[in-house]
Design a protein around this motif. Structure first.
Motif, short mmCIF file in Angstrom:
data_model
loop_
_atom_site.label_atom_id
_atom_site.label_comp_id
_atom_site.label_asym_id
_atom_site.label_seq_id
_atom_site.Cartn_x
_atom_site.Cartn_y
_atom_site.Cartn_z
N TRP A 17 1.05 -7.85 4.16
CA TRP A 17 1.12 -6.65 3.33
C TRP A 17 2.02 -5.64 4.03
CZ3 TRP A 17 -0.80 -2.49 6.08
CH2 TRP A 17 -1.68 -2.79 7.14
N GLU A 18 2.40 -4.60 3.30
CA GLU A 18 3.24 -3.54 3.87
C GLU A 18 2.66 -2.19 3.50
OE1 GLU A 18 7.17 -3.42 2.21
OE2 GLU A 18 6.46 -3.13 0.15
N TRP A 19 2.99 -1.18 4.32
CA TRP A 19 2.59 0.20 4.05
C TRP A 19 3.85 1.01 3.82
CZ3 TRP A 19 0.83 4.37 8.02
CH2 TRP A 19 0.24 5.46 7.34
N VAL A 20 3.99 1.57 2.63
CA VAL A 20 5.14 2.37 2.26
C VAL A 20 4.69 3.83 2.16
CG1 VAL A 20 6.93 2.79 0.54
CG2 VAL A 20 6.17 0.44 1.00
N VAL A 21 5.25 4.67 3.00
CA VAL A 21 4.89 6.09 3.02
C VAL A 21 6.06 6.91 2.52
CG1 VAL A 21 4.10 8.03 4.43
CG2 VAL A 21 3.38 5.69 5.01
N VAL A 22 5.81 7.73 1.51
CA VAL A 22 6.82 8.66 1.01
C VAL A 22 6.34 10.07 1.29
CG1 VAL A 22 7.97 9.54 -1.04
CG2 VAL A 22 7.70 7.08 -0.74
N ASP A 23 7.03 10.75 2.17
CA ASP A 23 6.67 12.11 2.56
C ASP A 23 7.55 13.10 1.81
OD1 ASP A 23 5.50 14.18 4.39
OD2 ASP A 23 7.61 14.35 4.98
N VAL A 69 0.88 -1.17 0.00
CA VAL A 69 0.00 0.00 0.00
C VAL A 69 0.91 1.22 0.00
CG1 VAL A 69 -1.83 1.26 1.20
CG2 VAL A 69 -1.78 -1.26 1.27
N LEU A 70 0.84 2.03 -1.05
CA LEU A 70 1.77 3.14 -1.24
C LEU A 70 1.05 4.46 -1.01
CD1 LEU A 70 3.51 1.87 -4.53
CD2 LEU A 70 4.03 1.30 -2.15
N THR A 71 1.58 5.25 -0.09
CA THR A 71 0.95 6.52 0.30
C THR A 71 1.96 7.64 0.18
OG1 THR A 71 -0.55 5.39 1.84
CG2 THR A 71 -0.23 7.76 2.15
N VAL A 72 1.58 8.71 -0.52
CA VAL A 72 2.42 9.90 -0.59
C VAL A 72 1.72 11.03 0.16
CG1 VAL A 72 3.45 9.20 -2.78
CG2 VAL A 72 1.43 10.65 -2.80
N ALA A 73 2.52 11.90 0.73
CA ALA A 73 1.96 12.99 1.54
C ALA A 73 2.95 14.13 1.61
CB ALA A 73 1.64 12.49 2.95
N ALA A 122 -2.66 14.84 9.44
CA ALA A 122 -4.03 14.43 9.77
C ALA A 122 -4.54 13.40 8.77
CB ALA A 122 -4.95 15.64 9.81
N GLY A 123 -4.24 13.61 7.48
CA GLY A 123 -4.65 12.65 6.47
C GLY A 123 -3.95 11.32 6.63
N LEU A 124 -2.66 11.36 6.96
CA LEU A 124 -1.92 10.12 7.17
C LEU A 124 -2.51 9.33 8.34
CD1 LEU A 124 1.82 11.12 6.69
CD2 LEU A 124 0.53 9.44 5.37
N CYS A 131 10.01 7.20 4.22
CA CYS A 131 11.13 8.11 4.01
C CYS A 131 10.57 9.51 3.86
CB CYS A 131 11.95 7.71 2.78
SG CYS A 131 11.06 7.87 1.22
N SER A 132 11.39 10.50 4.04
CA SER A 132 10.96 11.89 3.92
C SER A 132 12.07 12.71 3.29
CB SER A 132 10.59 12.47 5.30
OG SER A 132 10.16 13.81 5.17
N ALA A 133 11.74 13.38 2.19
CA ALA A 133 12.69 14.27 1.50
C ALA A 133 11.89 15.12 0.53
CB ALA A 133 13.75 13.46 0.75
N SER A 134 12.40 16.28 0.21
CA SER A 134 11.70 17.14 -0.74
C SER A 134 11.60 16.44 -2.10
CB SER A 134 12.42 18.48 -0.90
OG SER A 134 13.74 18.28 -1.36
N ASP A 135 10.50 16.68 -2.80
CA ASP A 135 10.31 16.06 -4.10
C ASP A 135 9.62 17.03 -5.04
OD1 ASP A 135 7.56 15.99 -3.46
OD2 ASP A 135 7.71 13.98 -2.62
N ARG A 136 9.24 16.54 -6.21
CA ARG A 136 8.64 17.39 -7.25
C ARG A 136 7.12 17.24 -7.30
NH1 ARG A 136 11.82 15.76 -12.52
NH2 ARG A 136 10.43 17.35 -13.41
N GLY A 137 6.53 16.76 -6.24
CA GLY A 137 5.08 16.64 -6.21
C GLY A 137 4.63 15.21 -5.99
N PRO A 138 3.30 15.00 -5.95
CA PRO A 138 2.79 13.67 -5.60
C PRO A 138 3.20 12.57 -6.56
CG PRO A 138 1.01 15.14 -6.32
CD PRO A 138 2.21 15.98 -6.12
N TYR A 139 3.26 12.84 -7.86
CA TYR A 139 3.62 11.78 -8.79
C TYR A 139 5.10 11.41 -8.67
CZ TYR A 139 -0.97 12.35 -10.92
OH TYR A 139 -2.33 12.40 -11.14
N ASP A 140 5.93 12.38 -8.36
CA ASP A 140 7.33 12.07 -8.07
C ASP A 140 7.40 11.17 -6.84
OD1 ASP A 140 10.11 12.12 -8.30
OD2 ASP A 140 10.30 13.95 -7.10
#
Length: 276
Positions: free
Chosen positions: A44-50, A17-21, A26-28, A74-83
């Protein structure tokens, strides 16, 4: 009788289950609570990319391992939700992938168990499984939005992105096209359909779609993205693209100005109205 669970190999979850935020602790929490409610469903696993949040998301995520042992983040700056989704795919270990954004919830406590049963019996050539979605309306009612057939993909997404499971092996090497701020999930799905054998459609809802997404806030950009994707990925000529865009604008106009009429034609409200 115990529902079948997909075979994933030693130590490998059947589902990621892949979640971006970004800036949405609050949504997480809502998404985490939905996952924590699940009964059954195998490994199953939950993968969160912040995307580098500064609202307390990072310390909150660091505490989740004790509550959900299958969480990785993991948490790092990115180029938006699709990144972020591309980064999440790089970290996923599951046989199947389900994208569930921060704030989205699974439709019920047995959703992963039901999905596991579908995946366990899916033909090996099937690269896509999809079902219905639940959508929250103004006023709090949650109604069932049936999927259309994947054969209608020329019109756009035939169900919510969060109601699709992608086989990991089929999407290997595919990326969300960051040129499309809103329609990258459509371009991604079109490519999966080309790679996949006959997709499997199942008759139950997967997710409760959180309102206020990019496609709802900026429908004009969404329609422009879909136009470009139809030309580039599907090879449609400009006249056909223009006709489809015009029809989609009429649907948008109907939804915005005549919501009751739109709901009557698009949602199942007679027997499947929910309140969460």
């Amino acid at each position: 009788m115990t529902a079948p669970v997909p075979t994933a190999g030693a130590g490998r979850p059947w589902l990621s289950v892949l979640t971006v935020a970004r800036g949405n602790r609050a949504g997480l929490i809502q998404t985490r609570d939905s996952l924590r409610e699940q009964v059954g469903g195998g490994a199953w696993e939950w993968v969160v990319v912040d995307g580098g949040s500064t609202d307390g998301t990072v310390p909150w995520l660091s505490e989740q391992a004790a509550d959900l042992p299958a969480v990785r983040w993991c948490s790092a700056s990115d180029r938006g939700p699709y990144d972020g989704m591309n980064r999440a795919m790089d970290r996923a270990r599951g046989v199947w992938l389900l994208f569930l954004n921060a704030g989205d919830r699974l439709a019920g406590p047995d959703t992963l168990a039901r999905l596991a049963a579908v995946a366990a019996t899916a033909p090996s050539a099937a690269g896509l499984l999809y079902g219905d979605a639940l959508e929250r309306l103004a006023g709090g009612a949650v109604v069932r939005k049936p999927a259309r057939s994947h054969r209608t993909a020329v019109w756009g997404m035939f169900t919510h992105h969060q109601a699709m499971l992608y086989r990991h092996a089929v999407v290997a090497g595919l990326r969300y096209d960051l040129r499309f701020a809103i329609g990258a999930d459509y371009a991604f799905t079109v490519q999966v359909l080309r790679r996949s054998g006959e997709p499997v459609r199942f008759a139950f809802p997967v997710c409760v779609f959180a309102p206020g997404g990019l496609s709802q806030r900026d429908p004009a950009t969404g329609r422009a993205d879909l136009q470009a994707i139809r030309r580039e990925y599907l090879g449609l000529n400009p006249t056909v693209c223009a006709a489809i865009k015009g029809l989609q604008f009429l649907v948008f106009f109907l939804r915005r100005h005549f919501p009751a009429l739109y709901a009557k034609g698009r949602f199942h409200t007679s027997v499947t109205t929910f309140r969460l």
